[in-house]
Structure formats: C-alpha cells, structure tokens
Design a protein around this motif. Structure first.
Motif, PDB file in Angstrom:
ATOM      1  N   GLU A 292       0.828  -1.199   0.000  1.00 34.13           N
ATOM      2  CA  GLU A 292       0.000   0.000   0.000  1.00 34.13           C
ATOM      3  C   GLU A 292       0.866   1.253   0.000  1.00 34.13           C
ATOM      4  O   GLU A 292       1.901   1.305   0.644  1.00 34.13           O
ATOM      5  CB  GLU A 292      -0.910   0.000   1.223  1.00 34.13           C
ATOM      6  N   MET A 293       0.385   2.286  -0.736  1.00 31.71           N
ATOM      7  CA  MET A 293       1.038   3.590  -0.731  1.00 31.71           C
ATOM      8  C   MET A 293      -0.008   4.666  -0.467  1.00 31.71           C
ATOM      9  O   MET A 293      -1.110   4.615  -1.006  1.00 31.71           O
ATOM     10  CB  MET A 293       1.745   3.872  -2.063  1.00 31.71           C
ATOM     11  N   VAL A 294       0.356   5.617   0.379  1.00 37.72           N
ATOM     12  CA  VAL A 294      -0.545   6.701   0.730  1.00 37.72           C
ATOM     13  C   VAL A 294       0.193   8.025   0.569  1.00 37.72           C
ATOM     14  O   VAL A 294       1.263   8.215   1.158  1.00 37.72           O
ATOM     15  CB  VAL A 294      -1.067   6.568   2.179  1.00 37.72           C
TER      16      VAL A 294
ATOM     17  N   ASN B   5      -2.447  -1.796  -3.542  1.00 34.07           N
ATOM     18  CA  ASN B   5      -1.618  -2.922  -3.997  1.00 34.07           C
ATOM     19  C   ASN B   5      -0.816  -2.504  -5.217  1.00 34.07           C
ATOM     20  O   ASN B   5      -1.223  -2.733  -6.359  1.00 34.07           O
ATOM     21  CB  ASN B   5      -2.505  -4.127  -4.309  1.00 34.07           C
ATOM     22  N   VAL B   6       0.321  -1.877  -4.963  1.00 29.87           N
ATOM     23  CA  VAL B   6       1.139  -1.370  -6.062  1.00 29.87           C
ATOM     24  C   VAL B   6       2.560  -1.874  -5.915  1.00 29.87           C
ATOM     25  O   VAL B   6       3.022  -2.228  -4.821  1.00 29.87           O
ATOM     26  CB  VAL B   6       1.130   0.176  -6.104  1.00 29.87           C
TER      27      VAL B   6
ATOM     28  N   THR C 189       7.142   5.773 -13.505  1.00 33.01           N
ATOM     29  CA  THR C 189       6.788   5.940 -12.096  1.00 33.01           C
ATOM     30  C   THR C 189       5.498   6.726 -11.941  1.00 33.01           C
ATOM     31  O   THR C 189       5.053   7.429 -12.849  1.00 33.01           O
ATOM     32  CB  THR C 189       7.915   6.656 -11.336  1.00 33.01           C
ATOM     33  N   GLY C 190       4.921   6.602 -10.741  1.00 33.35           N
ATOM     34  CA  GLY C 190       3.682   7.306 -10.423  1.00 33.35           C
ATOM     35  C   GLY C 190       3.766   7.991  -9.075  1.00 33.35           C
ATOM     36  O   GLY C 190       4.541   8.919  -8.877  1.00 33.35           O
ATOM     37  N   LEU C 191       2.997   7.486  -8.126  1.00 30.29           N
ATOM     38  CA  LEU C 191       2.888   8.099  -6.804  1.00 30.29           C
ATOM     39  C   LEU C 191       4.226   8.062  -6.062  1.00 30.29           C
ATOM     40  O   LEU C 191       4.946   7.077  -6.108  1.00 30.29           O
ATOM     41  CB  LEU C 191       1.816   7.354  -6.000  1.00 30.29           C
TER      42      LEU C 191
ATOM     43  N   ASP D  93       6.399   8.756   1.274  1.00 34.77           N
ATOM     44  CA  ASP D  93       7.087   8.068   2.373  1.00 34.77           C
ATOM     45  C   ASP D  93       8.362   7.367   1.930  1.00 34.77           C
ATOM     46  O   ASP D  93       8.681   6.260   2.374  1.00 34.77           O
ATOM     47  CB  ASP D  93       6.150   7.055   3.042  1.00 34.77           C
ATOM     48  N   GLY D  94       9.122   7.977   1.033  1.00 35.85           N
ATOM     49  CA  GLY D  94      10.398   7.416   0.613  1.00 35.85           C
ATOM     50  C   GLY D  94      10.303   6.327  -0.433  1.00 35.85           C
ATOM     51  O   GLY D  94      11.311   5.711  -0.783  1.00 35.85           O
ATOM     52  N   TYR D  95       9.087   6.067  -0.954  1.00 37.61           N
ATOM     53  CA  TYR D  95       8.900   5.054  -1.986  1.00 37.61           C
ATOM     54  C   TYR D  95       8.234   5.673  -3.207  1.00 37.61           C
ATOM     55  O   TYR D  95       7.529   6.683  -3.116  1.00 37.61           O
ATOM     56  CB  TYR D  95       8.035   3.901  -1.473  1.00 37.61           C
ATOM     57  N   VAL D  96       8.457   5.038  -4.358  1.00 30.81           N
ATOM     58  CA  VAL D  96       7.874   5.482  -5.621  1.00 30.81           C
ATOM     59  C   VAL D  96       7.123   4.321  -6.245  1.00 30.81           C
ATOM     60  O   VAL D  96       7.624   3.184  -6.279  1.00 30.81           O
ATOM     61  CB  VAL D  96       8.967   5.996  -6.589  1.00 30.81           C
ATOM     62  N   GLU D  97       5.933   4.615  -6.735  1.00 30.48           N
ATOM     63  CA  GLU D  97       5.131   3.590  -7.401  1.00 30.48           C
ATOM     64  C   GLU D  97       5.696   3.306  -8.796  1.00 30.48           C
ATOM     65  O   GLU D  97       6.016   4.238  -9.538  1.00 30.48           O
ATOM     66  CB  GLU D  97       3.684   4.063  -7.520  1.00 30.48           C
TER      67      GLU D  97
END
Length: 397
Positions: free
Chosen positions: A40-42, A301-302, A351-353, A356-360
């Motif tokens: 999950e990414m927020v 779920n990415v 890439t997308g979102l 919090d230190g992560y990239v989709e």
C-alpha cells in the motif's frame, strides 16, 4: 607413530567435512540494495490549523447604556430567545412615555382639525347657495372656500404628525426592547466581554457583549495549504489530526471546503482548507492547534521501489553496466539499476505516486518483485560493516 598417523588422518577428515558442511561467508557486495515490494502507498498533505465552532454568533447591542444585570457567564448553555443581559431601561421607559404622549396629542389634534374641516365645508356650501340667491357677495364665498382649503391642508398636516409621532413611539419601544439582550441561537457562551455596571456605547459600531458557539459537537479546522500541494486536496478526502492536549490520540475529519481566495504571507501563497470534525465526546475546544494530515491518494496494492534507487547511476561504463535499449528507452521516463549476477543492470520504469520514501512503479517490462534495486555504491568501510567487520588483530601480528 601409527597412532599419530591415525590422529592426523582423523583431523584431516574433520577439516574436509567442516569445509563442506559449514557455509562460507559470501563475498561483500559493492552495492547496497533493496528488494522491490508490493504493498500500500498513501500520499498525504500536511498542514497546521486552528479548531473553531462551525457557527459562532457574536451578540451585540443596538443601544447604549449601563449593564444592569447579567444572566449568563462563560460556558453557560443558552436557548434561542433566552435573556442573557439587561441594560438599564430607565431612560428608554421615559422615552416611550414621552413619545406616547406626543402621539396621543397629535391624534387629538387630528380630531380637532377634522371637525374644523367639517364646519368650514358646511359654511362654504351654504355660501354658494346664498350667492345664487344674491344674499352674499362673491368675496364672501371666496373667503369661505379659502378657509375650507386651509382646513383640508390642516387635516393632512395633522395626519402626518400622527404618523411621525407613531414612528417615534415605535422607535422608543424598539429601543426599550433592545435594552433586553437575548440569545439569537441555541449554543454555549464561549466569551463574555462585559461586566455589571459597565457602560456600552453603540454610537459608531455595535459592541460585542457575548460570543456564542452554536454547536460544539460539530467543529471545523481552518488550515493553510501551500500552493504546491493545493491541487492534491479534494472535497471529501479523509483527514487525521492531533492536538497538543491529546498527543497520543488521533482524531478524524473530512475536507469540507476549499477556498479559492489566495493568501500571501512573506511571498508565500497559501489557500484555506476547511476540515469538518465530529466532537461528540467534547474533548476538542475552540482555539486548539491541530496538526493535520490530509490523505490525498491511497493505493492498496502497487509495485514500489525506494526513491533513492532512482537517483543511483554508475560512475562509469567500465564496471560492466549495460545501456537501455529498445522499447524501454522509448517509453520509460526514468530508470533504475538492478543487481543481477553481481552486476548492475539498467531497467526502464514509468513511475507514479511518490510517498514516504517510496515510488510507485506504474509499468516496466523487466522489473520483478524478486529483483533487488541498487540504492548506492558501498565504500570499503561500508562494505566491511555490512559483513560484520574484519576480525581484530592480536598483539604482534
């Protein structure tokens, strides 16, 4: 000697077995990596605001005078129409009596001039008849008709006087009613700005006597969101926030309004965002500072990679790296390096979102969940620390 030989053979056999069974420490890698994850990414927007009642009513006075009585205080619950203060009504009562007397006097004067009008009308009609009989002169008739016109005008003036005095009396009665301050709404008194004996003046502007919060079970937070983040904020987005009084508790709300008027502070543009809050347990109070986190986007779920992996690039082509070719080069906006067989291999990603230190990772032909993306090249000291460090040397070695 035979025993010594057997012992040596046993020792040699044990050494061979240990070499086979005990795993060797892998060689230190030249890179620090992180596994490609799925989860999950927020994306959030942070802001600071102030809690306030949704509807706050300022109760003032339309008339000047001395506060004679106070019926409520801070935190007093009030109902619409309830008397909450009293201005000394003595002067207003006197004014009511004065204007009432003037009104009654003008009514009596109106009745008198109406009777005069009736009398002068009879006289004028009689003189017309007498003129036709030749008993009086034309001058007498003209005089009587002039008096009739004057009587009619006097009646109109008296009617206007009655109307004027009626208005003055109504005004005095209204001012007397204004001396009794009543609550315009149901709510709780959160501010009282006067005391008994204090004189209030309403000559230039209406003074505020009380502030009433209509319903503290429903509150709002007024936050300032930077122009760089305002495009992420939408109506209805969930919000979490904390206040200093309850640092261990998280409260929830919803974005209820986005105001389009810009506010410039030291050349920084912000926009007001209103967050609606339920306060059924009455823990929250007006004026509290809220640290707000607006949930802009949630993706459950990415495929995601550390943001640092997008910043890594090999120092030279001599270390065995490859270049991006084919469809990856055409379609990808960015690339990451994956460690395969000890070598960094470039892979194009879209890439997308970013949160919090992560990239989709929106799309990539070659990136898999089992891959390890390279974050940085390790120095010799870092390499030793990742392997537990070199064994300490003994004295004299």
């Amino acid at each position: 000697m035979k025993k010594v030989g057997i012992i040596l053979l046993v020792i040699l056999a044990l050494v061979v077995i240990a070499g086979v069974l005990i795993p060797r420490k892998p060689p230190a890698s030249d890179y620090r990596t992180s596994k490609v994850e799925r989860g999950e990414m927020v994306s959030t927007v942070s802001a600071t605001g102030t809690l306030a009642a949704v509807v706050t009513v300022q109760v003032g006075t339309q008339v000047s005078g001395t506060i004679q009585k106070l019926f409520v205080d801070f935190n007093s619950p009030v109902l619409a129409g309830q008397t909450i203060a009293q201005i000394d009504p003595a002067l207003f009562n006197a004014k009511v009596k004065e204007t009432q007397g003037n009104y009654f006097n003008s009514v009596a004067n109106l009745e008198r001039v109406k009777e005069d009008q009736i009398d002068t009308r009879r006289t004028a009609e009689r003189n017309r008849k007498l003129l036709s009989e030749g008993t009086i002169s034309q001058a007498d008739l003209d005089s009587s008709e002039t008096r009739l016109k004057q009587a009619i005008a006097a009646v109109k003036a008296a009617e206007w006087s009655v109307s004027q005095n009626q208005g003055l009396h109504d005004q005095a009665t209204t001012n007397l009613a204004y001396a009794t301050i009543k609550s315009p709404t149901n709510g709780i008194v959160i501010s009282r700005n006067v005391d008994i004996g204090q004189t209030v003046a309403a000559s230039f502007q209406t003074p505020t006597l009380f502030t009433i919060a209509q319903d503290l079970t429903k509150m709002e937070i007024q936050t300032s969101v930077d122009e760089a983040d305002i495009s992420k904020v939408k109506l209805g987005q969930p919000v979490s926030f904390t206040v200093d009084s309850y640092s261990n508790l998280n409260f929830n709300g919803t974005v209820s309004q986005i105001r389009k008027a810009p506010i410039m502070t030291q050349n920084v543009i912000t926009y007001i965002v209103i967050v609606g809050v339920q306060n059924k347990d009455m823990k929250l109070m007006p004026g509290m500072t809220a640290n707000v986190t607006i949930e802009a986007v949630r993706k459950p779920n990415v495929l995601k990679i550390p943001s640092a992996s997008l910043r890594f690039s090999p120092q030279s082509e001599d270390n065995g790296t490859q270049t991006v070719t084919g469809n990856d080069k055409k379609n990808a906006a960015e690339k990451v390096y994956v460690l395969r067989e000890g070598r960094p291999v470039p892979i194009a990603v879209e890439t997308g979102l970013n949160a919090d230190g992560y990239v989709e990772v929106v799309s990539s032909e070659n990136l898999k969940e089992t891959d390890n993306v390279i974050i940085e090249r390790l120095s010799e000291k870092k390499k030793e620390s990742t392997q537990g460090g070199a064994p300490p040397r003994g004295p004299g070695i």
